[in-house]
Write a protein that holds these residues in place. Sequence first.
Motif, PDB file in Angstrom:
ATOM      1  N   VAL A 259       0.878  -1.263   0.113  1.00 18.33           N
ATOM      2  CA  VAL A 259       0.110   0.087  -0.173  1.00 18.33           C
ATOM      3  C   VAL A 259       0.928   1.121  -0.011  1.00 18.33           C
ATOM      4  N   THR A 260       0.549   2.256  -0.909  1.00 17.91           N
ATOM      5  CA  THR A 260       1.383   3.201  -0.977  1.00 17.91           C
ATOM      6  C   THR A 260       1.076   4.392  -0.117  1.00 17.91           C
ATOM      7  N   PRO A 261       2.127   5.330   0.415  1.00 12.89           N
ATOM      8  CA  PRO A 261       1.806   6.346   1.416  1.00 12.89           C
ATOM      9  C   PRO A 261       0.693   7.202   0.754  1.00 12.89           C
ATOM     10  N   THR A 262       0.654   7.396  -0.640  1.00 12.89           N
ATOM     11  CA  THR A 262      -0.367   8.395  -1.233  1.00 12.89           C
ATOM     12  C   THR A 262      -1.720   7.981  -1.046  1.00 12.89           C
ATOM     13  N   ALA A 263      -1.948   6.591  -1.321  1.00 14.45           N
ATOM     14  CA  ALA A 263      -3.031   5.934  -1.078  1.00 14.45           C
ATOM     15  C   ALA A 263      -3.687   6.151   0.147  1.00 14.45           C
ATOM     16  N   VAL A 264      -2.839   5.916   1.213  1.00 12.83           N
ATOM     17  CA  VAL A 264      -3.170   6.204   2.671  1.00 12.83           C
ATOM     18  C   VAL A 264      -3.595   7.660   2.953  1.00 12.83           C
ATOM     19  N   THR A 265      -3.099   8.473   2.099  1.00 17.70           N
ATOM     20  CA  THR A 265      -3.223  10.003   2.563  1.00 17.70           C
ATOM     21  C   THR A 265      -4.503  10.387   1.858  1.00 17.70           C
ATOM     22  N   VAL A 266      -5.007   9.770   0.638  1.00 15.75           N
ATOM     23  CA  VAL A 266      -6.172   9.972   0.084  1.00 15.75           C
ATOM     24  C   VAL A 266      -7.402   9.297   0.807  1.00 15.75           C
ATOM     25  N   GLY A 267      -6.707   8.082   1.255  1.00 17.23           N
ATOM     26  CA  GLY A 267      -7.909   7.528   2.119  1.00 17.23           C
ATOM     27  C   GLY A 267      -8.314   8.493   3.616  1.00 17.23           C
ATOM     28  N   GLY A 268      -7.319   9.132   4.015  1.00 21.00           N
ATOM     29  CA  GLY A 268      -7.521   9.951   5.227  1.00 21.00           C
ATOM     30  C   GLY A 268      -8.401  11.227   4.714  1.00 21.00           C
ATOM     31  N   VAL A 269      -8.092  11.734   3.648  1.00 20.63           N
ATOM     32  CA  VAL A 269      -9.078  12.933   3.005  1.00 20.63           C
ATOM     33  C   VAL A 269     -10.525  12.652   3.223  1.00 20.63           C
ATOM     34  N   LEU A 270     -10.514  11.175   2.508  1.00 21.83           N
ATOM     35  CA  LEU A 270     -12.036  10.772   2.281  1.00 21.83           C
ATOM     36  C   LEU A 270     -12.541  10.402   3.540  1.00 21.83           C
ATOM     37  N   LEU A 271     -11.759  10.268   4.508  1.00 21.55           N
ATOM     38  CA  LEU A 271     -12.524   9.828   5.947  1.00 21.55           C
ATOM     39  C   LEU A 271     -12.922  11.333   6.544  1.00 21.55           C
ATOM     40  N   CYS A 272     -11.955  12.240   6.356  1.00 18.15           N
ATOM     41  CA  CYS A 272     -12.539  13.336   6.880  1.00 18.15           C
ATOM     42  C   CYS A 272     -13.732  14.063   6.038  1.00 18.15           C
ATOM     43  N   LEU A 273     -13.617  14.095   4.912  1.00 16.71           N
ATOM     44  CA  LEU A 273     -14.811  14.437   4.133  1.00 16.71           C
ATOM     45  C   LEU A 273     -16.273  13.806   4.695  1.00 16.71           C
ATOM     46  N   CYS A 274     -16.323  12.531   5.300  1.00 19.66           N
ATOM     47  CA  CYS A 274     -17.242  12.013   5.954  1.00 19.66           C
ATOM     48  C   CYS A 274     -17.698  12.589   7.212  1.00 19.66           C
ATOM     49  N   VAL A 275     -16.859  13.318   8.097  1.00 15.06           N
ATOM     50  CA  VAL A 275     -17.219  14.020   9.110  1.00 15.06           C
ATOM     51  C   VAL A 275     -18.303  14.917   9.182  1.00 15.06           C
ATOM     52  N   PRO A 276     -18.358  15.961   8.313  1.00 11.81           N
ATOM     53  CA  PRO A 276     -19.543  16.951   8.022  1.00 11.81           C
ATOM     54  C   PRO A 276     -20.499  16.126   7.461  1.00 11.81           C
ATOM     55  N   LEU A 277     -20.541  15.109   6.614  1.00 17.95           N
ATOM     56  CA  LEU A 277     -21.676  14.355   6.019  1.00 17.95           C
ATOM     57  C   LEU A 277     -22.431  13.749   6.780  1.00 17.95           C
ATOM     58  N   PHE A 278     -21.770  13.284   8.015  1.00 19.56           N
ATOM     59  CA  PHE A 278     -22.552  12.305   8.787  1.00 19.56           C
ATOM     60  C   PHE A 278     -22.882  13.117  10.244  1.00 19.56           C
ATOM     61  N   SER A 279     -22.124  14.213  10.322  1.00 18.58           N
ATOM     62  CA  SER A 279     -22.412  14.881  11.717  1.00 18.58           C
ATOM     63  C   SER A 279     -23.834  15.619  11.911  1.00 18.58           C
ATOM     64  N   ALA A 280     -24.294  16.177  10.943  1.00 19.06           N
ATOM     65  CA  ALA A 280     -25.596  16.568  10.892  1.00 19.06           C
ATOM     66  C   ALA A 280     -26.899  15.809  10.581  1.00 19.06           C
ATOM     67  N   ARG A 281     -26.594  14.662  10.178  1.00 19.08           N
ATOM     68  CA  ARG A 281     -27.687  13.845   9.722  1.00 19.08           C
ATOM     69  C   ARG A 281     -28.680  13.471  10.964  1.00 19.08           C
ATOM     70  N   SER A 282     -28.154  13.176  12.028  1.00 22.12           N
ATOM     71  CA  SER A 282     -29.192  12.919  13.225  1.00 22.12           C
ATOM     72  C   SER A 282     -28.631  13.575  14.605  1.00 22.12           C
ATOM     73  N   ALA A 283     -29.370  13.115  15.489  1.00 24.16           N
ATOM     74  CA  ALA A 283     -28.963  13.601  16.906  1.00 24.16           C
ATOM     75  C   ALA A 283     -27.584  12.860  17.301  1.00 24.16           C
ATOM     76  N   HIS A 284     -27.548  11.597  16.710  1.00 25.23           N
ATOM     77  CA  HIS A 284     -26.399  10.917  17.220  1.00 25.23           C
ATOM     78  C   HIS A 284     -25.196  11.216  15.887  1.00 25.23           C
ATOM     79  N   GLY A 285     -25.590  11.907  15.094  1.00 22.66           N
ATOM     80  CA  GLY A 285     -24.433  12.063  13.852  1.00 22.66           C
ATOM     81  C   GLY A 285     -23.048  12.481  14.354  1.00 22.66           C
TER      82      GLY A 285
END
Length: 229
Positions: free
Chosen positions: A50-76
């Motif tokens: 697994v390349t370092p760049t692949a892990v970096t991209v994966g980390g950015v995608l995980l970060c983008l999930c934070v606002p996507l899920f945070s406001a969806r519900s009370a437990h978001g």
Amino acid sequence: MVGTQLKWDEYATAWARLHGGFDPRVAAPVVRAWLRFAYHVGYVLGRLRVTPTAVTVGGVLLCLCVPLFSARSAHGPIVGALFVLLASVADSVDGAVAVATGRTTRLGYVYDSVADRLGEIAWLAAFWLVGAPGALVVAAGALSWLHEYVRARAVAAGMREIGAVTVGERPTRVCVALVGLLLAGLTGLIDPDLAAGTITMAAAVWVLLAGFGLGQLLSTVRRALLDAG
């Protein structure tokens, strides 16, 4: 390449060279344990090619999930906090993969820095969506960006070391984002209105720590560059 990966002591020496001479083997127990954890995960991923760049991209995608899920519900926000944790692991592991496998590059360093800033924007966007005032969120982002910008410019101007390890460093921001979203989610389960107040307090803590940390860094940079001159 597989078979040429660094052992822990070799890794720690190489890591220190890339981080202003800070040796992870003499760090505080919690920091040392975290860095060893990142090393072991990075070692395994390196053997899996697994390349370092692949892990970096994966980390950015995980970060983008934070606002996507945070406001969806009370437990978001609780789900958002989980993604902050996973993203912070990826942020440590991408560098560990690069160092352990001998694939550190200047371009990779730039990619990692850009990924960190994008991730923090996503976390602060989640703060705003959960209920933190926009002005406070912008101030938190601006102060954190200035912190990193000042250090980068100081190094370019001739500062040889990383300068002060301030209270506003990225690990602190990770903790504030993680704990802030987690508490906002828990209080939101009791009363939805409490979530906004909790995340506002978290944003205020971010601003205070980032502002104080920036002051610490500016003071250190001033002394270092005057001594160098």
